[in-house]
Design an enzyme around this catalytic site. Structure first.
Site, PDB file in Angstrom:
ATOM      1  N   GLN A 195       0.835  -1.195   0.000  1.00  0.00           N
ATOM      2  CA  GLN A 195       0.000   0.000   0.000  1.00  0.00           C
ATOM      3  C   GLN A 195       0.871   1.246   0.000  1.00  0.00           C
ATOM      4  O   GLN A 195       1.862   1.298   0.718  1.00  0.00           O
ATOM      5  CB  GLN A 195      -0.904   0.006   1.243  1.00  0.00           C
ATOM      6  CG  GLN A 195      -2.001   1.028   1.183  1.00  0.00           C
ATOM      7  CD  GLN A 195      -2.997   0.875   2.351  1.00  0.00           C
ATOM      8  OE1 GLN A 195      -2.889  -0.040   3.157  1.00  0.00           O
ATOM      9  NE2 GLN A 195      -3.952   1.759   2.433  1.00  0.00           N
ATOM     10  N   TYR A 222      -8.555   8.928   9.028  1.00  0.00           N
ATOM     11  CA  TYR A 222      -8.883   8.042  10.149  1.00  0.00           C
ATOM     12  C   TYR A 222      -9.829   8.724  11.137  1.00  0.00           C
ATOM     13  O   TYR A 222     -10.876   8.177  11.481  1.00  0.00           O
ATOM     14  CB  TYR A 222      -7.610   7.646  10.895  1.00  0.00           C
ATOM     15  CG  TYR A 222      -6.605   6.851  10.112  1.00  0.00           C
ATOM     16  CD1 TYR A 222      -6.394   5.504  10.380  1.00  0.00           C
ATOM     17  CD2 TYR A 222      -5.808   7.438   9.133  1.00  0.00           C
ATOM     18  CE1 TYR A 222      -5.450   4.754   9.694  1.00  0.00           C
ATOM     19  CE2 TYR A 222      -4.861   6.713   8.438  1.00  0.00           C
ATOM     20  CZ  TYR A 222      -4.685   5.362   8.720  1.00  0.00           C
ATOM     21  OH  TYR A 222      -3.750   4.635   8.034  1.00  0.00           O
ATOM     22  N   HIS A 276      -7.989  -2.758  14.766  1.00  0.00           N
ATOM     23  CA  HIS A 276      -8.069  -1.940  13.550  1.00  0.00           C
ATOM     24  C   HIS A 276      -7.822  -2.794  12.308  1.00  0.00           C
ATOM     25  O   HIS A 276      -8.598  -2.745  11.339  1.00  0.00           O
ATOM     26  CB  HIS A 276      -7.041  -0.817  13.637  1.00  0.00           C
ATOM     27  CG  HIS A 276      -7.085   0.145  12.494  1.00  0.00           C
ATOM     28  ND1 HIS A 276      -7.816   1.303  12.517  1.00  0.00           N
ATOM     29  CD2 HIS A 276      -6.488   0.112  11.271  1.00  0.00           C
ATOM     30  CE1 HIS A 276      -7.670   1.942  11.374  1.00  0.00           C
ATOM     31  NE2 HIS A 276      -6.870   1.242  10.596  1.00  0.00           N
ATOM     32  N   GLU A 277      -6.746  -3.572  12.334  1.00  0.00           N
ATOM     33  CA  GLU A 277      -6.427  -4.373  11.148  1.00  0.00           C
ATOM     34  C   GLU A 277      -7.472  -5.462  10.922  1.00  0.00           C
ATOM     35  O   GLU A 277      -7.801  -5.783   9.767  1.00  0.00           O
ATOM     36  CB  GLU A 277      -5.031  -4.985  11.288  1.00  0.00           C
ATOM     37  CG  GLU A 277      -3.913  -3.978  11.559  1.00  0.00           C
ATOM     38  CD  GLU A 277      -3.913  -2.779  10.622  1.00  0.00           C
ATOM     39  OE1 GLU A 277      -4.363  -2.914   9.467  1.00  0.00           O
ATOM     40  OE2 GLU A 277      -3.470  -1.706  11.058  1.00  0.00           O
ATOM     41  N   GLY A 293       2.032   0.771  11.850  1.00  0.00           N
ATOM     42  CA  GLY A 293       1.554   0.066  13.031  1.00  0.00           C
ATOM     43  C   GLY A 293       1.061  -1.319  12.648  1.00  0.00           C
ATOM     44  O   GLY A 293       1.327  -2.305  13.329  1.00  0.00           O
ATOM     45  N   GLY A 294       0.331  -1.375  11.561  1.00  0.00           N
ATOM     46  CA  GLY A 294      -0.155  -2.653  11.063  1.00  0.00           C
ATOM     47  C   GLY A 294      -0.561  -2.519   9.617  1.00  0.00           C
ATOM     48  O   GLY A 294      -0.784  -1.419   9.113  1.00  0.00           O
ATOM     49  N   MET A 295      -0.660  -3.652   8.933  1.00  0.00           N
ATOM     50  CA  MET A 295      -1.124  -3.687   7.552  1.00  0.00           C
ATOM     51  C   MET A 295      -2.082  -4.853   7.417  1.00  0.00           C
ATOM     52  O   MET A 295      -1.749  -5.995   7.747  1.00  0.00           O
ATOM     53  CB  MET A 295       0.048  -3.827   6.589  1.00  0.00           C
ATOM     54  CG  MET A 295      -0.368  -3.845   5.121  1.00  0.00           C
ATOM     55  SD  MET A 295      -1.145  -2.288   4.626  1.00  0.00           S
ATOM     56  CE  MET A 295      -2.316  -2.894   3.406  1.00  0.00           C
ATOM     57  N   GLU A 296      -3.268  -4.553   6.901  1.00  0.00           N
ATOM     58  CA  GLU A 296      -4.403  -5.460   6.915  1.00  0.00           C
ATOM     59  C   GLU A 296      -4.352  -6.526   5.846  1.00  0.00           C
ATOM     60  O   GLU A 296      -5.393  -6.881   5.256  1.00  0.00           O
ATOM     61  CB  GLU A 296      -5.690  -4.648   6.770  1.00  0.00           C
ATOM     62  CG  GLU A 296      -5.829  -3.860   5.465  1.00  0.00           C
ATOM     63  CD  GLU A 296      -5.263  -2.457   5.503  1.00  0.00           C
ATOM     64  OE1 GLU A 296      -5.628  -1.641   4.643  1.00  0.00           O
ATOM     65  OE2 GLU A 296      -4.447  -2.159   6.405  1.00  0.00           O
ATOM     66  N   ASN A 297      -3.217  -7.086   5.546  1.00  0.00           N
ATOM     67  CA  ASN A 297      -3.135  -8.105   4.504  1.00  0.00           C
ATOM     68  C   ASN A 297      -4.055  -9.274   4.856  1.00  0.00           C
ATOM     69  O   ASN A 297      -4.003  -9.806   5.963  1.00  0.00           O
ATOM     70  CB  ASN A 297      -1.690  -8.587   4.370  1.00  0.00           C
ATOM     71  CG  ASN A 297      -0.761  -7.451   4.002  1.00  0.00           C
ATOM     72  OD1 ASN A 297      -1.012  -6.692   3.079  1.00  0.00           O
ATOM     73  ND2 ASN A 297       0.322  -7.304   4.753  1.00  0.00           N
TER      74      ASN A 297
END
Length: 647
Positions: free
Chosen positions: A180, A422, A340-341, A313-317
């Site tokens: 992303q 956000y 969140h993810e 912080g995170g990635m929603e893969n």
């Protein structure tokens, strides 16, 4: 993603209008030679003006990719991926070519399914935005499947190759991807646009002592298949159409621990037990999310805890959320990132912004959904704490972006709005909930995710759906919501909802006493969560004496804190006051932490400090740059360059 989109990639706007699929716009496309996933038809393409993606060279209304099959060798010695990508193509009648996205790929051949060479050209790089890369145009000659043989470059912007010393284990190298927003075109030649969903499969061949994981179903077991040359092959399949930025992988000395029937965590051995303890509630989160807005549709929900160089912080893969180790603080106070993810499994992965000009549809929805998950599990007050802090962030961002008239404070139209997507986006949805009532709102959202599952969406499309499905026949109610002002207007409308936290109110009382001259020793921090620490540190008056800062640091142990959030907030204060004793800790921190949310403000702060700070920013960046993901390094380079231009 938590948090946030790379500002460097963000540009381009589109006019609002209601979306339609490509099949509504003209003749149906010619079917590809294979099925797109397990009986899943290709996702629609939106063709109205606001759905045009200015960050892709693709012409999906002419010919589009429906499926990608990767077959790649992972070469740590050359820091490249080499092999092939087979693309299934859906073309309109009479279409003679397909246009793909590529950035710095070494392409050696393109053929049809039978091996017949096809004519192709690789255009020049985009002059205005290097991340957009080049148009790869392939003459189809009747082909519905093409094979591209290629190799990525050592500097591919989606990939970070870590030497052993940058891992937790310190013995073996590590590799991960971050796609992303539009970085995956540096290792996958496809139509790299969130509005062009594709199924995919992959085979990765890696060194025999390493493990490969991907954002897809594993077909070859946790240890893969041992090859005659000592390497291991790992096979994966994603049978649901996803936006291509969600194709992700990692290779390293990875271990796995089961957390529940649908979940587990991958990471290096030194972090495995810590991560498992931190994320122990993930099954409860999946249940809470499903109860709120419908079934979880992705099968497993595993997590990958990465080395500190991970830029977000995170990635929603899908099926494998990527997470920063900075959230592992021992008290589970930062598992909102996991929530969140997970929420992205509905908002973002299931229903996706068609272009990055509407990224709030991913991030605003997800931030709202995340807070509802936290409320379901931990109660209203803990959810209020997160929401109250988000209000603080939103207020600062809007003020910094020009206030009530600042163009970057709009939700639609400026992908560079960052955290506004956000915080303002989630407040928009919270306002609707408070106005129409939670029961009606939840019923609508559940229906929305179901009706638009595995499809792209635009702001205009969402508003049209909202008016038709929730507000029809209620003009006064619709008027009171100020939908267009929220979506297209600058600043914050006057019907925004500020959720206030009693927990943070107690912190505010201690903060007021400290700012009034009280001693640091009187600030009782025992049992504070990260959120309470941030409220306190961010609220300290920015002008402080060296003696006061020394007292604060000695009493609260800020420079040497084991919590990366606390350190970042403290270093911001220290930089603002040119506090030299903090510099050795700051220097080490910037070389150890790669998360943009935590390091960008520190470089920005240094660049604001003229002759004291700017040389330090440049020196620290030169030293730390090899430890950063390419997107993080590019972002910091722009911060340093912008500050220098203002000298």
């Amino acid at each position: 993603m938590r948090i946030l989109l790379v500002a460097a990639l963000l540009a381009g706007t589109a006019a609002p209008a209601f979306a339609q699929t490509v099949t509504d716009a003209g003749a149906p496309m010619k079917a590809s030679g294979t099925v797109t996933g397990a009986g899943t038809p290709p996702a629609p393409i939106l063709t109205t003006p606001e759905a045009k993606d200015v960050w892709t060279h693709a012409e999906p209304q002419v010919a589009r990719v429906t499926h990608v099959a990767l077959d790649l060798d992972v070469d740590f010695a050359t820091k490249t991926l080499g092999g092939s990508a087979v693309l299934d193509i859906l073309a309109a009648p009479g279409a003679t070519r397909i246009v793909l996205d590529a950035r710095d790929l070494d392409i050696s051949a393109i053929t049809d399914e039978a091996g017949k060479p096809l004519r192709w050209t690789l255009g020049p790089k985009d002059a205005d935005n290097a991340d957009i890369g080049s148009a790869l145009t392939v003459e189809l000659a009747g082909a519905s499947r093409i094979r591209i043989t290629y190799r990525s470059m050592p500097g591919a912007t989606a990939l970070q190759w870590l030497p052993p010393e940058m891992t937790f284990g310190k013995k073996k190298p590590f590799l991960f991807s971050q796609g992303q927003a539009i970085l995956n075109r540096s290792w996958v030649p496809t139509q790299d646009s969130p509005g062009i969903r594709q199924t995919w499969e992959a085979t990765l061949r890696v060194p025999g002592d390493l493990v490969a994981v991907m954002s897809a179903e594993k077909l070859s077991g946790d240890k893969g298949e041992l090859l005659p040359d000592g390497r291991r092959a790992f096979r994966f399949r994603m049978d649901k159409p996803v936006p291509p930025y969600l194709i992700a992988f990692a290779v390293g000395d990875l271990k796995f621990k089961t957390l529940g029937p649908r979940s587990g965590v991958w990471t290096e051995a030194p972090m495995l037990d810590k991560a498992a303890r931190e994320f122990v509630d993930v099954e409860k989160m999946i249940d809470a999310a499903s109860k709120l807005y419908g079934p979880y549709r992705w099968g497993r929900y595993d997590m990958l805890l990465l080395p500190p160089a991970f830029p977000y912080g995170g990635m929603e893969n899908p099926m494998l959320t990527f997470l920063t180790p900075t959230i592992v603080t021992g008290d589970r106070s930062n598992t909102d990132v996991v929530a969140h993810e997970l929420a992205h499994s509905w908002s973002g992965n299931l229903v996706t912004n068609a272009t990055w000009s509407d990224s709030w549809l991913n991030e605003g929805f997800t931030t709202y959904f995340e807070n509802r998950i936290m409320e379901s599990l931990y109660g209203k007050e803990q959810a209020a704490t997160y929401a109250d802090l988000d209000w603080d962030v939103m207020s600062r961002e809007i003020a910094a972006g020009g206030g009530q008239t600042g163009a970057v404070t709009r939700l639609h139209g400026d992908p560079g709005a960052g955290e506004v997507d956000y915080t303002k986006g989630s407040n928009f949805l919270r306002m609707i909930e408070h106005t129409v009532g939670r029961a009606k709102w939840d019923a609508y959202l559940t229906s929305y995710f179901d009706r638009h599952a595995f499809q792209p969406q635009t702001t205009a499309g969402f508003l049209a759906d909202l008016r038709e499905r929730l507000l029809k026949g209620q003009p006064e109610l619709e008027l009171s919501l100020q939908l267009d002002r929220w979506s297209y207007g600058a600043g914050l409308p006057d019907n925004a909802v500020h959720v206030r936290s009693e927990t943070l109110a107690k912190v505010d009382a201690r903060l007021a006493a400290f700012n009034g001259g009280g001693p640091a020793s009187a600030v009782e921090t025992r049992g504070w969560t990260t959120q309470e620490w941030l409220r306190f540190l961010n609220g300290i008056d920015r002008r402080q004496t060296p003696a006061r800062l020394a007292e604060l640091d000695k009493t609260l142990g800020l420079s040497a804190s084991g919590n990366a959030y606390i350190q970042s907030a403290w270093f911001e204060l220290a930089i603002a006051n040119r506090y030299d004793p903090a510099l050795p800790f700051l220097r080490r921190y910037l070389s150890q932490i790669g998360r943009g949310l935590l390091v960008y403000p520190l470089y920005k702060g240094l660049m604001k400090q003229d002759e004291w700070g700017q040389p330090k920013a440049r020196a620290f960046f030169e030293e730390a740059r090899p430890t950063y993901h390419p997107s993080t390094a590019a972002g910091i380079a722009r911060i340093v360059a912008a500050g220098a231009a203002q000298e």
